[in-house]
Design a protein around this motif. Sequence first.
Motif, PDB file in Angstrom:
ATOM      1  N   TYR A 103      40.115  37.604  38.271  1.00  0.00           N
ATOM      2  CA  TYR A 103      41.228  36.669  38.326  1.00  0.00           C
ATOM      3  C   TYR A 103      40.681  35.259  38.509  1.00  0.00           C
ATOM      4  O   TYR A 103      39.502  35.073  38.772  1.00  0.00           O
ATOM      5  CB  TYR A 103      42.182  37.029  39.470  1.00  0.00           C
ATOM      6  N   GLU A 104      41.541  34.271  38.355  1.00  0.00           N
ATOM      7  CA  GLU A 104      41.136  32.887  38.555  1.00  0.00           C
ATOM      8  C   GLU A 104      41.091  32.568  40.046  1.00  0.00           C
ATOM      9  O   GLU A 104      41.910  33.059  40.811  1.00  0.00           O
ATOM     10  CB  GLU A 104      42.119  31.928  37.870  1.00  0.00           C
TER      11      GLU A 104
ATOM     12  N   ASN B  63      37.471  29.413  36.559  1.00  0.00           N
ATOM     13  CA  ASN B  63      38.448  29.568  35.480  1.00  0.00           C
ATOM     14  C   ASN B  63      38.230  30.936  34.853  1.00  0.00           C
ATOM     15  O   ASN B  63      37.139  31.258  34.424  1.00  0.00           O
ATOM     16  CB  ASN B  63      38.264  28.478  34.420  1.00  0.00           C
ATOM     17  N   ASN B  64      39.277  31.724  34.826  1.00  0.00           N
ATOM     18  CA  ASN B  64      39.138  33.075  34.290  1.00  0.00           C
ATOM     19  C   ASN B  64      40.454  33.522  33.648  1.00  0.00           C
ATOM     20  O   ASN B  64      40.997  34.563  33.988  1.00  0.00           O
ATOM     21  CB  ASN B  64      38.704  34.034  35.401  1.00  0.00           C
ATOM     22  N   LYS B  65      40.903  32.741  32.707  1.00  0.00           N
ATOM     23  CA  LYS B  65      42.163  33.064  32.031  1.00  0.00           C
ATOM     24  C   LYS B  65      42.080  34.379  31.263  1.00  0.00           C
ATOM     25  O   LYS B  65      43.066  35.075  31.096  1.00  0.00           O
ATOM     26  CB  LYS B  65      42.558  31.926  31.102  1.00  0.00           C
ATOM     27  N   SER B  66      40.894  34.735  30.793  1.00  0.00           N
ATOM     28  CA  SER B  66      40.731  35.974  30.022  1.00  0.00           C
ATOM     29  C   SER B  66      40.573  37.202  30.915  1.00  0.00           C
ATOM     30  O   SER B  66      40.445  38.311  30.413  1.00  0.00           O
ATOM     31  CB  SER B  66      39.510  35.852  29.106  1.00  0.00           C
ATOM     32  N   GLN B  67      40.570  37.017  32.211  1.00  0.00           N
ATOM     33  CA  GLN B  67      40.436  38.089  33.209  1.00  0.00           C
ATOM     34  C   GLN B  67      39.141  38.889  33.036  1.00  0.00           C
ATOM     35  O   GLN B  67      39.110  40.108  33.201  1.00  0.00           O
ATOM     36  CB  GLN B  67      41.655  39.002  33.191  1.00  0.00           C
TER      37      GLN B  67
END
Length: 81
Positions: A31-32, A63-67
């Motif tokens: 997660y972000e 930043n972890n929008k793509s999980q």
Amino acid sequence: TILENPKDYGFQVDPEHYYTNIPVKKVKVDYEIDDLVAFAKAKNISYKVLKIHNPWLRETKLNNKSQKVYYISIPEAGYYQ
């Protein structure tokens, strides 16, 4: 190569001069993280210690929008006070 075979290169290091490894636990993160300082505090470590054990964390957030799955190293209790 030198660190793996120091004697082959003329180095002799006594075991009492070896660095000790600090035991860590790996925390799975998919997660972000908006604030790594707050994340570190929640894990009972400082932001500096978090960065020492995770130099790949370049910013103050993750930043972890793509999980994508990351593993963050957190030192075991008692090594940093």
